[in-house]
Design a protein around this motif. Structure first.
Motif, mmCIF file in Angstrom:
data_model
loop_
_atom_site.group_PDB
_atom_site.id
_atom_site.type_symbol
_atom_site.label_atom_id
_atom_site.label_comp_id
_atom_site.label_asym_id
_atom_site.label_seq_id
_atom_site.Cartn_x
_atom_site.Cartn_y
_atom_site.Cartn_z
ATOM 1 N N ASP A 1 51.739 -8.313 28.350
ATOM 2 C CA ASP A 1 50.356 -9.074 27.887
ATOM 3 C C ASP A 1 49.159 -8.235 28.382
ATOM 4 N N GLY A 2 49.510 -7.664 29.675
ATOM 5 C CA GLY A 2 48.279 -6.868 29.898
ATOM 6 C C GLY A 2 47.848 -5.620 29.266
ATOM 7 N N ALA A 3 48.876 -4.973 28.716
ATOM 8 C CA ALA A 3 48.771 -3.864 27.824
ATOM 9 C C ALA A 3 47.932 -4.343 26.382
ATOM 10 N N LEU A 4 48.428 -5.575 25.913
ATOM 11 C CA LEU A 4 47.747 -6.130 24.889
ATOM 12 C C LEU A 4 46.192 -6.485 25.206
ATOM 13 N N ALA A 5 45.995 -6.977 26.396
ATOM 14 C CA ALA A 5 44.566 -7.258 26.632
ATOM 15 C C ALA A 5 43.809 -6.221 26.932
ATOM 16 N N LEU A 6 44.390 -5.028 27.632
ATOM 17 C CA LEU A 6 43.450 -3.585 27.945
ATOM 18 C C LEU A 6 43.226 -3.110 26.431
ATOM 19 N N GLY A 7 44.268 -3.033 25.547
ATOM 20 C CA GLY A 7 44.102 -2.411 24.308
ATOM 21 C C GLY A 7 42.793 -2.933 23.405
ATOM 22 N N ILE B 1 45.774 2.819 29.498
ATOM 23 C CA ILE B 1 46.610 1.770 29.918
ATOM 24 C C ILE B 1 47.941 1.927 30.705
ATOM 25 N N LEU B 2 48.462 3.274 30.371
ATOM 26 C CA LEU B 2 49.632 3.512 31.266
ATOM 27 C C LEU B 2 49.189 3.918 32.897
ATOM 28 N N GLN B 3 47.981 4.728 32.932
ATOM 29 C CA GLN B 3 47.833 4.855 34.046
ATOM 30 C C GLN B 3 46.863 3.381 34.849
ATOM 31 N N SER C 1 47.823 -0.271 22.357
ATOM 32 C CA SER C 1 48.636 -1.121 23.272
ATOM 33 C C SER C 1 50.290 -0.820 22.837
ATOM 34 N N LEU C 2 50.178 -0.728 21.334
ATOM 35 C CA LEU C 2 51.591 -0.290 20.765
ATOM 36 C C LEU C 2 52.003 0.945 21.367
ATOM 37 N N TYR D 1 45.441 -7.277 36.378
ATOM 38 C CA TYR D 1 45.018 -6.892 34.979
ATOM 39 C C TYR D 1 44.580 -8.095 34.237
ATOM 40 N N PRO D 2 43.846 -8.040 33.363
ATOM 41 C CA PRO D 2 43.456 -9.060 32.419
ATOM 42 C C PRO D 2 44.470 -9.577 31.466
#
Length: 589
Positions: free
Chosen positions: A61-67, A76-78, A320-321, A414-415
């Protein structure tokens, strides 16, 4: 003859007593029932949590929000794996997809293909078994590997006498073939642990306390295995001197091999496994294992990523993907380097095959082709979960293992668009029984917590003294959805509603819980105490019990009243009769 006035008074008194006795149970039962209907109170442990999964590493969910905020895949990975770098990696991935306990399984060939006794080397007599588009075969292991054509398949006859089919048993002194060492059935079984304890390879995080195996490659690049020759290309038969003498063959339409089988599709086609209702790219290796026949899909890591079911939402930003693809690629190649295979469930990574493919993820896989996360010159441990509730966990918090040597797996805020809140309420009396507390519980509290605020130790407090429980054992026993939660005590009514609501919540919390969009998590169920459940059952019988009590009381008291009347009448009747006769007799002269 008229009853005396005294008898009338007694009869009326008895009648009033009778009516009062009949009506008393009618009013008494509702009073008792009303007492039952009043809320039952007892101390209740209130658990309030956020997130879904162990929470270590990247949160989907954080990867989605950061994207959505515009960060790139690398950023995002870092964010989730600080201090790591990137490298390149490639190679095949082996995924057991079916354990056929009965020793047989059907495979289909939508675009045609072959079944081979060796992936690319010499073939046993009767192989390869050619399968036309849409055809299928039955694979069976009963000490030898057998291929039975079901439709559109043809068994090749190589040097067999008419009416016979030569059977090939692998000679003991056969030189090593060019096939991967995973042909050995035992190695396949040992390489695929039944449960990965939160997606950790070999049940452990690798660090100073648990160094990696010596054969772990120092660089992230994994050599790519040569692809099998396409079906239709002539395959070299096994030299005659290497084959044992021909034996009496089974029926002519069955090909028999002493070595494990390979199902190879034509071109860029796929192999179907009807028992899983799935299609898989690459090849399918049929080996003995698990007391039967095991089908293992071997596929290039890039094709493997296309068939994953971790994120199936085309609305995600490409960055994000891309972060999901890179983390999954790194995880899979590390699994191959350490164990030689990877499971297809959330205990490792969810893998569904061709039916999981969609354009947005295909593009993300292509855009990040070969990209992996590295740390210290080797593949990083890119574990991840569906949601960390807004803050990721350390390995100690999420897995109960040491944090040493893994600085990139720390507590990171994370957001998130949805922290995925959940809750449970558990009566203390039941909680004490669950954990074998010998006395009466008065309090349950978090004794120690980790850097992200997650519990490390829970303490039960009561008249038998304190009892410490590891937090992971506590939430596993109670089936929590995540490792991020708080505790407090309330004295509140015990809910006697549906005890089965929310059953199974958290039961599948492993290393992975696939993201299927912005799914709202329902509230957890209230665990009902045994006493409250019994009260609920009795409450449902209130009406019949009330009627039975009134009827039995009426019958009993009516009998008592009738007996009293009869006794009074019997005592008074002779005297009254004599007086009446005396009054009616004529006077004597």
């Amino acid at each position: 003859m008229r009853p005396p006035k005294r008898l009338n008074r007694r009869c009326w008194s008895a009648l009033v007593l009778l009516l009062a006795s009949i009506l008393a149970p009618t009013f008494a039962v509702p009073v008792a029932a009303g007492a039952q209907d009043s809320p039952l109170t007892e101390p209740v442990l209130v658990v309030e949590g956020k997130g879904w999964g162990h929470g270590v590493g990247m949160a989907q969910d954080g990867a989605l929000a950061l994207g959505q905020q515009g960060l790139s895949t690398i950023e995002i990975l870092q964010h989730f794996y600080p201090g790591t770098g990137t490298g390149t990696g490639s190679g095949p991935v082996r995924i057991p997809v079916l354990d056929a306990a009965g020793g047989e399984a059907v495979v289909s060939f939508p675009s045609g293909g072959e079944v081979r006794s060796s992936r690319s080397g010499p073939q046993a007599p009767g192989f390869p078994v050619s399968v036309a588009p849409g055809g299928s075969v039955r694979l069976r292991f009963d000490g030898s590997y057998r291929v039975e054509p079901l439709s559109g398949a043809t068994v090749a006859v190589l040097g067999a006498a008419p009416g016979q089919l030569a059977t090939a048993q692998a000679p003991a002194d056969e030189p090593p073939s060019d096939e991967p060492p995973s042909d050995d059935a035992a190695s396949v079984d040992e390489a695929a642990p039944e449960e990965d304890q939160g997606g950790l390879l070999e049940n452990n995080l690798i660090g100073p306390d648990n160094p990696p195996p010596e054969n772990l490659p120092p660089a992230p690049t994994v050599p790519e295995a040569p692809p099998p020759p396409p079906p239709g290309q002539p395959l070299e038969p096994a030299p005659a001197e290497e084959l044992p003498s021909a034996e009496i063959a089974p029926p002519e339409n069955v090909a028999v091999s002493g070595t494990a089988l390979w199902a190879v599709p034509s071109g860029a086609g796929a192999i179907g496994v009807p028992a899983r209702s799935a299609l898989y790219r690459g090849v399918v290796h049929a080996v003995a294992g698990g007391g039967g026949l095991q089908l293992v899909n071997e596929v290039d890591v890039e094709e493997y990523l296309r068939g994953m079911g971790e994120v199936r939402d085309s609305s995600w930003p490409r960055a994000s993907l891309g972060a999901q693809a890179v983390a999954a690629r790194t995880y899979a190649l590390r699994a191959m380097a350490l164990g030689g295979s990877i499971c297809d469930t959330q205990d490792c990574q969810v893998y569904l095959g061709v039916q999981a493919e969609y354009g947005a993820m295909d593009a993300a896989v292509a855009a990040t082709r070969g990209l992996v996360v590295t740390y210290g010159g080797t593949l990083a441990q890119t574990v991840y979960s569906a949601s960390g509730g807004g803050v990721s966990a350390t390995p100690t918090e999420g897995f109960g293992t040491s944090d040493r040597g893994l600085p990139y797996l720390g507590a990171v805020s994370y957001p998130t668009n949805d922290p995925q809140a959940w809750g449970q309420r558990i009566p203390l009396s039941q909680l004490g029984r669950r954990f074998g507390y010998p006395g009466t519980l008065a309090d349950v509290r978090i004794a120690t917590a980790g850097p992200s605020g997650r519990a490390l130790t829970v303490e039960l407090v009561g008249d038998a003294g304190p009892k410490a429980i590891p937090a992971l054992a506590f939430d596993d026993t109670l089936g929590f959805r995540s490792t991020l939660w708080t505790l407090r005590i309330e004295t509140s009514p015990v809910d006697t509603g549906d005890a089965g609501a929310g059953a199974g919540a958290g039961a599948e919390r492993g290393s992975r819980t696939s993201w299927v969009g912005a799914t709202q998590i329902p509230q957890g169920r209230l665990l009902i105490s045994d006493d409250a459940a019994n009260v609920a059952i009795l409450a449902s019988l209130e009406g019949p019990l009330r009627a039975a009590a009134a009827l039995s009381s009426a019958v009993l008291l009516l009998g008592v009243w009738a007996g009293a009347v009869f006794r009074v009448v019997a005592r008074r009747s002779p005297r009254t009769l004599r007086r009446s006769l005396h009054r009616t007799q004529p006077k004597q002269s």
